[in-house]
Design a protein around this motif. Structure first.
Motif, PDB file in Angstrom:
ATOM      1  N   ASP A  25     -13.563  21.715  -7.691  1.00 46.39           N
ATOM      2  CA  ASP A  25     -13.105  21.326  -9.018  1.00 46.39           C
ATOM      3  C   ASP A  25     -11.701  20.760  -8.867  1.00 46.39           C
ATOM      4  O   ASP A  25     -10.892  21.284  -8.105  1.00 46.39           O
ATOM      5  CB  ASP A  25     -13.090  22.548  -9.945  1.00 46.39           C
ATOM      6  N   PHE A  26     -11.431  19.678  -9.601  1.00 47.61           N
ATOM      7  CA  PHE A  26     -10.115  19.080  -9.519  1.00 47.61           C
ATOM      8  C   PHE A  26      -9.784  18.402 -10.830  1.00 47.61           C
ATOM      9  O   PHE A  26     -10.631  17.714 -11.408  1.00 47.61           O
ATOM     10  CB  PHE A  26     -10.061  18.047  -8.381  1.00 47.61           C
ATOM     11  N   SER A  27      -8.566  18.626 -11.307  1.00 46.53           N
ATOM     12  CA  SER A  27      -8.103  17.878 -12.468  1.00 46.53           C
ATOM     13  C   SER A  27      -6.637  17.526 -12.274  1.00 46.53           C
ATOM     14  O   SER A  27      -5.865  18.286 -11.683  1.00 46.53           O
ATOM     15  CB  SER A  27      -8.301  18.670 -13.762  1.00 46.53           C
ATOM     16  N   PHE A  28      -6.289  16.348 -12.767  1.00 37.97           N
ATOM     17  CA  PHE A  28      -4.910  15.881 -12.757  1.00 37.97           C
ATOM     18  C   PHE A  28      -4.637  15.325 -14.145  1.00 37.97           C
ATOM     19  O   PHE A  28      -5.432  14.540 -14.664  1.00 37.97           O
ATOM     20  CB  PHE A  28      -4.689  14.782 -11.703  1.00 37.97           C
ATOM     21  N   GLU A  29      -3.548  15.750 -14.732  1.00 41.11           N
ATOM     22  CA  GLU A  29      -3.197  15.287 -16.073  1.00 41.11           C
ATOM     23  C   GLU A  29      -1.800  14.676 -16.050  1.00 41.11           C
ATOM     24  O   GLU A  29      -0.891  15.220 -15.426  1.00 41.11           O
ATOM     25  CB  GLU A  29      -3.217  16.448 -17.064  1.00 41.11           C
ATOM     26  N   ASN A  30      -1.666  13.588 -16.738  1.00 41.93           N
ATOM     27  CA  ASN A  30      -0.392  12.913 -16.938  1.00 41.93           C
ATOM     28  C   ASN A  30      -0.271  12.753 -18.456  1.00 41.93           C
ATOM     29  O   ASN A  30      -0.436  11.659 -18.986  1.00 41.93           O
ATOM     30  CB  ASN A  30      -0.426  11.563 -16.209  1.00 41.93           C
ATOM     31  N   GLU A  69      -2.731  25.523  -8.440  1.00 44.08           N
ATOM     32  CA  GLU A  69      -2.430  25.042  -9.785  1.00 44.08           C
ATOM     33  C   GLU A  69      -0.947  24.756  -9.848  1.00 44.08           C
ATOM     34  O   GLU A  69      -0.145  25.522  -9.315  1.00 44.08           O
ATOM     35  CB  GLU A  69      -2.756  26.098 -10.834  1.00 44.08           C
ATOM     36  N   GLY A  70      -0.583  23.676 -10.504  1.00 40.70           N
ATOM     37  CA  GLY A  70       0.831  23.377 -10.600  1.00 40.70           C
ATOM     38  C   GLY A  70       1.144  22.400 -11.695  1.00 40.70           C
ATOM     39  O   GLY A  70       0.256  21.774 -12.283  1.00 40.70           O
ATOM     40  N   LYS A  71       2.441  22.304 -11.967  1.00 37.43           N
ATOM     41  CA  LYS A  71       2.899  21.320 -12.936  1.00 37.43           C
ATOM     42  C   LYS A  71       4.347  20.972 -12.655  1.00 37.43           C
ATOM     43  O   LYS A  71       5.080  21.738 -12.017  1.00 37.43           O
ATOM     44  CB  LYS A  71       2.724  21.815 -14.372  1.00 37.43           C
ATOM     45  N   PHE A  80       3.393  16.073 -15.183  1.00 32.33           N
ATOM     46  CA  PHE A  80       2.022  16.098 -14.685  1.00 32.33           C
ATOM     47  C   PHE A  80       1.615  17.540 -14.427  1.00 32.33           C
ATOM     48  O   PHE A  80       2.452  18.419 -14.269  1.00 32.33           O
ATOM     49  CB  PHE A  80       1.834  15.241 -13.424  1.00 32.33           C
ATOM     50  N   ALA A  81       0.310  17.748 -14.401  1.00 33.05           N
ATOM     51  CA  ALA A  81      -0.259  19.061 -14.098  1.00 33.05           C
ATOM     52  C   ALA A  81      -1.526  18.839 -13.288  1.00 33.05           C
ATOM     53  O   ALA A  81      -2.210  17.830 -13.438  1.00 33.05           O
ATOM     54  CB  ALA A  81      -0.568  19.829 -15.379  1.00 33.05           C
ATOM     55  N   PHE A  82      -1.822  19.801 -12.423  1.00 34.69           N
ATOM     56  CA  PHE A  82      -3.036  19.689 -11.615  1.00 34.69           C
ATOM     57  C   PHE A  82      -3.637  21.068 -11.387  1.00 34.69           C
ATOM     58  O   PHE A  82      -2.961  22.083 -11.489  1.00 34.69           O
ATOM     59  CB  PHE A  82      -2.743  19.023 -10.257  1.00 34.69           C
ATOM     60  N   GLU A  83      -4.928  21.050 -11.100  1.00 33.87           N
ATOM     61  CA  GLU A  83      -5.627  22.249 -10.658  1.00 33.87           C
ATOM     62  C   GLU A  83      -6.679  21.797  -9.653  1.00 33.87           C
ATOM     63  O   GLU A  83      -7.486  20.910  -9.939  1.00 33.87           O
ATOM     64  CB  GLU A  83      -6.303  22.986 -11.801  1.00 33.87           C
ATOM     65  N   LEU A  84      -6.633  22.411  -8.485  1.00 33.90           N
ATOM     66  CA  LEU A  84      -7.582  22.092  -7.428  1.00 33.90           C
ATOM     67  C   LEU A  84      -8.226  23.376  -6.941  1.00 33.90           C
ATOM     68  O   LEU A  84      -7.533  24.333  -6.611  1.00 33.90           O
ATOM     69  CB  LEU A  84      -6.879  21.404  -6.251  1.00 33.90           C
ATOM     70  N   ARG A 117      -3.562  19.999   0.326  1.00 32.55           N
ATOM     71  CA  ARG A 117      -2.219  19.440   0.115  1.00 32.55           C
ATOM     72  C   ARG A 117      -2.279  17.919   0.014  1.00 32.55           C
ATOM     73  O   ARG A 117      -1.629  17.315  -0.847  1.00 32.55           O
ATOM     74  CB  ARG A 117      -1.335  19.855   1.294  1.00 32.55           C
ATOM     75  N   GLN A 118      -3.070  17.286   0.859  1.00 27.42           N
ATOM     76  CA  GLN A 118      -3.181  15.834   0.840  1.00 27.42           C
ATOM     77  C   GLN A 118      -3.862  15.336  -0.426  1.00 27.42           C
ATOM     78  O   GLN A 118      -3.475  14.309  -0.994  1.00 27.42           O
ATOM     79  CB  GLN A 118      -3.925  15.327   2.076  1.00 27.42           C
ATOM     80  N   ILE A 119      -4.879  16.059  -0.896  1.00 23.34           N
ATOM     81  CA  ILE A 119      -5.569  15.680  -2.135  1.00 23.34           C
ATOM     82  C   ILE A 119      -4.582  15.672  -3.297  1.00 23.34           C
ATOM     83  O   ILE A 119      -4.549  14.741  -4.108  1.00 23.34           O
ATOM     84  CB  ILE A 119      -6.751  16.639  -2.408  1.00 23.34           C
ATOM     85  N   ILE A 120      -3.748  16.708  -3.373  1.00 24.43           N
ATOM     86  CA  ILE A 120      -2.769  16.798  -4.452  1.00 24.43           C
ATOM     87  C   ILE A 120      -1.715  15.706  -4.313  1.00 24.43           C
ATOM     88  O   ILE A 120      -1.358  15.045  -5.296  1.00 24.43           O
ATOM     89  CB  ILE A 120      -2.150  18.209  -4.492  1.00 24.43           C
ATOM     90  N   ALA A 121      -1.211  15.483  -3.112  1.00 28.23           N
ATOM     91  CA  ALA A 121      -0.203  14.434  -2.902  1.00 28.23           C
ATOM     92  C   ALA A 121      -0.741  13.073  -3.334  1.00 28.23           C
ATOM     93  O   ALA A 121      -0.033  12.299  -3.996  1.00 28.23           O
ATOM     94  CB  ALA A 121       0.225  14.411  -1.439  1.00 28.23           C
ATOM     95  N   ASP A 122      -1.978  12.773  -2.969  1.00 26.20           N
ATOM     96  CA  ASP A 122      -2.573  11.482  -3.334  1.00 26.20           C
ATOM     97  C   ASP A 122      -2.764  11.365  -4.843  1.00 26.20           C
ATOM     98  O   ASP A 122      -2.531  10.300  -5.424  1.00 26.20           O
ATOM     99  CB  ASP A 122      -3.915  11.294  -2.628  1.00 26.20           C
ATOM    100  N   ALA A 123      -3.176  12.438  -5.496  1.00 26.05           N
ATOM    101  CA  ALA A 123      -3.386  12.402  -6.947  1.00 26.05           C
ATOM    102  C   ALA A 123      -2.060  12.214  -7.685  1.00 26.05           C
ATOM    103  O   ALA A 123      -1.992  11.442  -8.651  1.00 26.05           O
ATOM    104  CB  ALA A 123      -4.079  13.678  -7.412  1.00 26.05           C
ATOM    105  N   VAL A 124      -1.028  12.913  -7.253  1.00 25.64           N
ATOM    106  CA  VAL A 124       0.280  12.780  -7.895  1.00 25.64           C
ATOM    107  C   VAL A 124       0.793  11.351  -7.716  1.00 25.64           C
ATOM    108  O   VAL A 124       1.292  10.729  -8.662  1.00 25.64           O
ATOM    109  CB  VAL A 124       1.277  13.825  -7.344  1.00 25.64           C
ATOM    110  N   ARG A 125       0.643  10.803  -6.521  1.00 25.05           N
ATOM    111  CA  ARG A 125       1.044   9.417  -6.281  1.00 25.05           C
ATOM    112  C   ARG A 125       0.223   8.461  -7.147  1.00 25.05           C
ATOM    113  O   ARG A 125       0.751   7.529  -7.743  1.00 25.05           O
ATOM    114  CB  ARG A 125       0.888   9.051  -4.803  1.00 25.05           C
ATOM    115  N   GLY A 126      -1.078   8.718  -7.254  1.00 28.80           N
ATOM    116  CA  GLY A 126      -1.940   7.889  -8.099  1.00 28.80           C
ATOM    117  C   GLY A 126      -1.589   7.999  -9.574  1.00 28.80           C
ATOM    118  O   GLY A 126      -1.869   7.088 -10.349  1.00 28.80           O
TER     119      GLY A 126
END
Length: 160
Positions: A25-30, A69-71, A80-84, A117-126
């Motif tokens: 499960d993965f979500s990224f919010e901006n 999980e982070g923001k 931004f916020a994410f949950e992986l 870690r890489q999935i989150i880094a790529d999502a934040v950059r995206g």
């Protein structure tokens, strides 16, 4: 020259195999884009929570889930916020019973972490921000902390 170890003897040591790794499960919010993408006067405050869970799914097989999980926020404004939830299936062989739980809860997430870690880094950059490279996590310290908390809970339950 011949090798004196037979294949069976060579495999008698402890073995940890990663059979699969996957995003469960993965979500990224901006939530405040595009306003959140403008230059900010202050650096954001970044918070990250880590959790590890595991279940035995076969005689030697375990599924491990690493949840991150982070923001990032400035005051009450979330940038931004994410949950992986990143999963892995691992096979443990020739590991003494008393070492299985720490292996599953420490070594398996340690193997999974660089990918998460890489999935989150790529999502934040995206999402329009500089990539967020989460610092390495000390899974041994997390494991010890969780064991201490469980022991304290059991002691309190016994006293009450």
């Amino acid at each position: 020259m011949t090798d004196s170890a037979t294949p069976n003897q060579a495999s008698e040591g402890p073995i940890l195999n990663a059979l699969a790794q996957y995003i469960k499960d993965f979500s990224f919010e901006n939530p405040n884009a595009p306003r959140s993408l403008t230059p900010q006067e202050k650096s954001p405050e970044i918070s990250i929570q880590v959790n590890v869970g595991a279940n035995q799914i076969g005689e030697e097989d375990y599924v491990v889930e690493l949840t991150l999980e982070g923001k990032a926020a400035i005051g009450d404004d979330v940038l931004f916020a994410f949950e992986l939830v990143y999963g892995g299936v691992f096979r443990l062989r020739n590991i003494p019973a008393e070492h299985i739980h720490p292996t599953v809860m420490i070594e398996c997430p340690r193997l999974m972490f660089p990918f998460a870690r890489q999935i989150i880094a790529d999502a934040v950059r995206g999402g329009g921000f500089p990539p967020l490279f989460i610092d390495p996590i000390d899974f041994t310290a997390l494991y010890r902390q969780k064991i201490t908390e469980l022991q304290a809970e059991q002691a309190n339950a016994t006293v009450s």
